[in-house]
Each structure stands twice: as structure tokens, then as C-alpha cells.
Enzyme design. Sequence first.
Site, short mmCIF file in Angstrom:
data_model
loop_
_atom_site.label_atom_id
_atom_site.label_comp_id
_atom_site.label_asym_id
_atom_site.label_seq_id
_atom_site.Cartn_x
_atom_site.Cartn_y
_atom_site.Cartn_z
N ASP A 105 0.81 -1.33 -0.02
CA ASP A 105 0.03 0.12 0.01
C ASP A 105 0.99 1.28 0.09
O ASP A 105 1.86 1.26 0.41
CB ASP A 105 -0.97 -0.02 1.13
CG ASP A 105 -2.11 -0.74 1.20
OD1 ASP A 105 -2.01 -1.56 0.24
OD2 ASP A 105 -3.05 -0.82 2.00
N HIS A 250 3.60 -2.55 3.07
CA HIS A 250 3.72 -1.12 2.49
C HIS A 250 5.16 -0.76 2.03
O HIS A 250 6.18 -1.23 2.31
CB HIS A 250 3.58 -0.19 3.60
CG HIS A 250 2.25 0.00 4.38
ND1 HIS A 250 1.94 -1.07 5.30
CD2 HIS A 250 0.98 0.69 4.12
CE1 HIS A 250 0.75 -0.95 5.77
NE2 HIS A 250 0.26 0.14 5.10
#
Length: 283
Positions: A105, A250
Site C-alpha cells: 500500500d 507497505h
Amino acid sequence: MRSDHTGPERRTLLRVALGLGTATAVHLIAADPASAPARSALAAKTPPTAAAGSPGHVRGRPSPYRLEPMTAHTPPRFGPARPPVRVRPFEHLPEIGHSMVLSFDDGPDPLYTPDILATLREHRVRAMFFVCGEMADGNPDLLREMADDGHVVGNHSWSHPLIPKLSRPAIREELGRTSEVVDRALGAPPLWYRAPYGAWNRNSFEIGAELGMEPMAWTVDTLDWKTPGTGRIVRRVLDGAAPGVVVLSHDAGGDRSQSVAALRRYLPRLLDSGYRITVPRRL
């Protein structure tokens, strides 16, 4: 005079149509059949994200669900029907067999995303990248690199807000602007989206469906955003490994050096354990 009765031929057509609709709903998610990114002359001309499904409607552009006149030798754009409005996102994908999905992400980030892409490329596996529009807008080359390697590029909003606190127009702006950035870079808008912080509401489900996207959450949260240490991230992934699991990590939003290092350690161990790292596709 028009008859209101349904003849036998029309009843047959209606049964066929209903059957096709049911098949589409049941077989929505499947594992990508390719175990590694494949490049060919055709793939070089067609963005890999288009193979996962046809473009959905993006704000301010003609709807692809209507036939459009042909211009020169350019074929008209066709798209699937809008996905249903969900009441919860996909969190676990049992239909993909003995496989797992890795997702990242907040990017793309020119500092960390290239290293993650290099590790995935080294092991010939694909992942999902849920990008923020304000990051993607300034890094279209990284979007194209993701697509060229066969990764799925998803929508993670424009500025990473808490979605339930936004009005419907604001949610549409957050998702629509990001879809437009992806569409400009790759030739097709994203088919998947993820709410920042995993905070969904009915408005986001409805607007996401209107934009042709399905909601994707996760099964295993590495909590790498807390920078807990590379070893702890690795343990969380390996302890949570199971068929159909979706792992959240991430590639942007802070110091992601631990996330990069952890991927180098847990990815080969997952593969050695017999897991296939794949991406879902819409059927």
C-alpha cells in the site's frame, strides 16, 4: 397489438441470460493462471492490467458499458457489468488454491518501490500494489513498471483519508482521481480498491462499484508501518501463511527499509514451503 405474454423462445433466452449472470457472480475471483510474469509482442502492446478485466467507468469519461462508434481502425471499448455493491471487502481468497497474495500500500515511492519490484522480479512472482493518487501522479514510470511485470495496480484513494468521514462527492473525488491517473499511465483504470486504514462504509462500497472496482482488504497485517523490526515482520508473514491469505505490507508512507528487507527473507521461504504467490483476477 403488442402481446404481454412471454413465448417459449423468449423464455429460453431469459433462462440462458439468468444462467450466465449466476455464473459470473459465482466465479468472480480466481487465481491468475500464470505463475510468473510473461512478456510477448502482444503483451508489450496490451497493458497486463487489461488482462485482468476490462476498464470500468471513470468520472468525466464516456461509459465503456455503451457501444461507442469506431474511429479509423480503433476497436470499440467493451467492459463487464458493474460489480455488485458489497457489504464487506474480500479478506481471504480460498478459491485460489495453495496460493497466497502479497499486497503493498501507499506507493509508488521511488525510494522503496523499485527494491520491492526487483525482489518480486528475482523470484518471478506477482503482487498487488494499491497506489495513492498523489504518489502515482508523480511516478507514472513506476506504475508502468508494475504493469510490465504483471502486477495488479489497485486504487488506494488519492490522499489516504479516513473514508467514513468524507461526503459522497469527496469519496468519489478521492477514488475517481486515482483511477484516472492509473488509466492515463496504463491504458485502463484499476479493478480493485482498498480503503485507507481498512475503514469502509456503504458509500465507499457503492462508489467503488460504480467505478468498476471490487474491494480488497487483507488477512495478515504485517504492521510494518510501525517499523517493528525486520525479523518481526518476517515472523508475522510466516506465522500467518495459509492458502488464500492476503498479506498487507507497505512500500511508501514512511521508512520502509524494514519492509524491503523482510520481503527478501520471507518470500523465498514461502516459495520453498510450496506456496504459489499469485494475484487474483476477475472473471
